[in-house]
Scaffold this active site. Sequence first.
Site, PDB file in Angstrom:
ATOM      1  N   LYS A  85       0.824  -1.205   0.000  1.00  0.00           N
ATOM      2  CA  LYS A  85       0.000   0.000   0.000  1.00  0.00           C
ATOM      3  C   LYS A  85       0.861   1.258   0.000  1.00  0.00           C
ATOM      4  O   LYS A  85       0.540   2.244  -0.677  1.00  0.00           O
ATOM      5  CB  LYS A  85      -0.933  -0.010   1.212  1.00  0.00           C
ATOM      6  CG  LYS A  85      -1.863   1.186   1.291  1.00  0.00           C
ATOM      7  CD  LYS A  85      -2.858   1.029   2.426  1.00  0.00           C
ATOM      8  CE  LYS A  85      -2.174   1.035   3.782  1.00  0.00           C
ATOM      9  NZ  LYS A  85      -3.147   0.960   4.899  1.00  0.00           N
ATOM     10  N   HIS A 248      14.402 -13.825 -16.553  1.00  0.00           N
ATOM     11  CA  HIS A 248      14.632 -12.647 -17.404  1.00  0.00           C
ATOM     12  C   HIS A 248      14.161 -11.382 -16.681  1.00  0.00           C
ATOM     13  O   HIS A 248      13.176 -11.423 -15.938  1.00  0.00           O
ATOM     14  CB  HIS A 248      13.887 -12.807 -18.734  1.00  0.00           C
ATOM     15  CG  HIS A 248      14.368 -11.860 -19.780  1.00  0.00           C
ATOM     16  ND1 HIS A 248      13.922 -10.558 -19.860  1.00  0.00           N
ATOM     17  CD2 HIS A 248      15.286 -12.010 -20.766  1.00  0.00           C
ATOM     18  CE1 HIS A 248      14.547  -9.957 -20.858  1.00  0.00           C
ATOM     19  NE2 HIS A 248      15.372 -10.800 -21.416  1.00  0.00           N
TER      20      HIS A 248
END
Length: 365
Positions: A85, A248
Site C-alpha cells: 500500500k 529474465h
Amino acid sequence: MTIEVDYRFPAGVDAVKQAKIIAVGQTAGTWNERFASRESALRSHLAEVINIRTESTGESIATVSFPETNVENDIPSLLTMIFGKYSMAGTAKVMAVRLPASYGMRPKLGIAGIRDRLGVVDRPLVMAIFKPALGLTASDHAEILAEVAIAGLDIIKDDEILGDLASAPTLERLRACREVIARVKQETGRTVLYAVNVTGNATKIVERARMLVKEGANALLLNVLAYGFAVLEAIASDPEINVPIFAHPALAGALCISPDCGMAYSVVLGTLMAHAGADAVLYPAHYGNLPFEAAEEGKIRDILRDRGTFPVPSAGIHPGIIPNIIADYGNDVILNSGTGIMDHADGPAAGVKAFFDALDRVKKG
C-alpha cells in the site's frame, strides 16, 4: 527473526514520520481500547524503525525491521508487507531488503548444478540468444542451434518476447532443437542447454513447464516480473521440473528506474530473484547498451552468488568487453550475447568462436 528494509526518501520529506507510517501501516496498524486485551499480540506484529540517517545530498535512509512472522516465507507476501500500500503513498524507494538466509528458497541447481550439467568447471559460460527474435520457424531455430553448438556454445535461450506463437510453437521449437542437442552430445560428448521460454496464464504455466521438461527441455526461461514471483516459486519448487530456470528481467525498469519511487534493481533482480529459486538471473551490464550503474550491477552479482545463483550480465555483450567482465566477475559468470554472436560478419559460429578467442586471450594474459 526479522526482515530489515532500507527506504530512501528525497530531500524535504519527513523521513521520521514516513518511516513510522510504514512501520505501523504496513503491519498491524492502530487499535483502540476494544482490543486492549490483545495488545501484546498486536504489538508483536508491529515493525520498528531502527535507524534513520541523512545523506550529504539531503536524502534520508530509514531502516525498518519487520517481524518475519508477518509473512509466508515467499516473495508475494513479502512485497505486500514491505511496500504494498505504501508504494502508492508518495516518494520513497526500497534500496535494500535483508532477509534471513532461510527465507524463501535456494536454487535447485544454480552455479554448481549448471556447471555439473554442462561439465564445465573452470571458465565463464557462453550463452547466445536466438535472433531474429520473431519470425523464425522451428527448423530455423534448429539450424541456428546446430551452427553455434558445434562451435562450442554452452547455452542458448529464446528471446523473451517469443512465446507460443503460430509461426514457431514452443513445443515444435523444443523438438527441433532437442534433436540437435542429442546429435551434439553423441558426436562430441558435450551438453548444450536450451532455455525454452515458458509462457501461459496462471492455470497453465506450471503444467506447461512440466510438459516441456517431459518433452526433453533441459532449461527454462521465465519472464518473472511479467508472470509473477509466485510462478517462479511454483516452478522452482516443483519436483518434476528438475532443470535450471533462467530468470529474465523484462519490466524491471518499470519498477526500478525512477530515482525516488519503486525499488532498487539490486532488490528486484538480486534479493527477490535469489530468494525465489532462480538458478540464473539476467540483468543489464553497465558496459553494455542499456544505462546501468556499475555499483548496482556489483550488488546484484554479489547477492546472487551468495545464494549460489548464476549472474548473467546482458544487453550489448560482445568479445571486446570480455576483459572488463572477467576483471569484475572472474569465472563464475555467464556471458550472454544476442546480436554479438548472431550478427557476426562470418556467421553465428564465428561469433561463438570470437567469444572463446577473447577468453583465451584473457587467460594467457
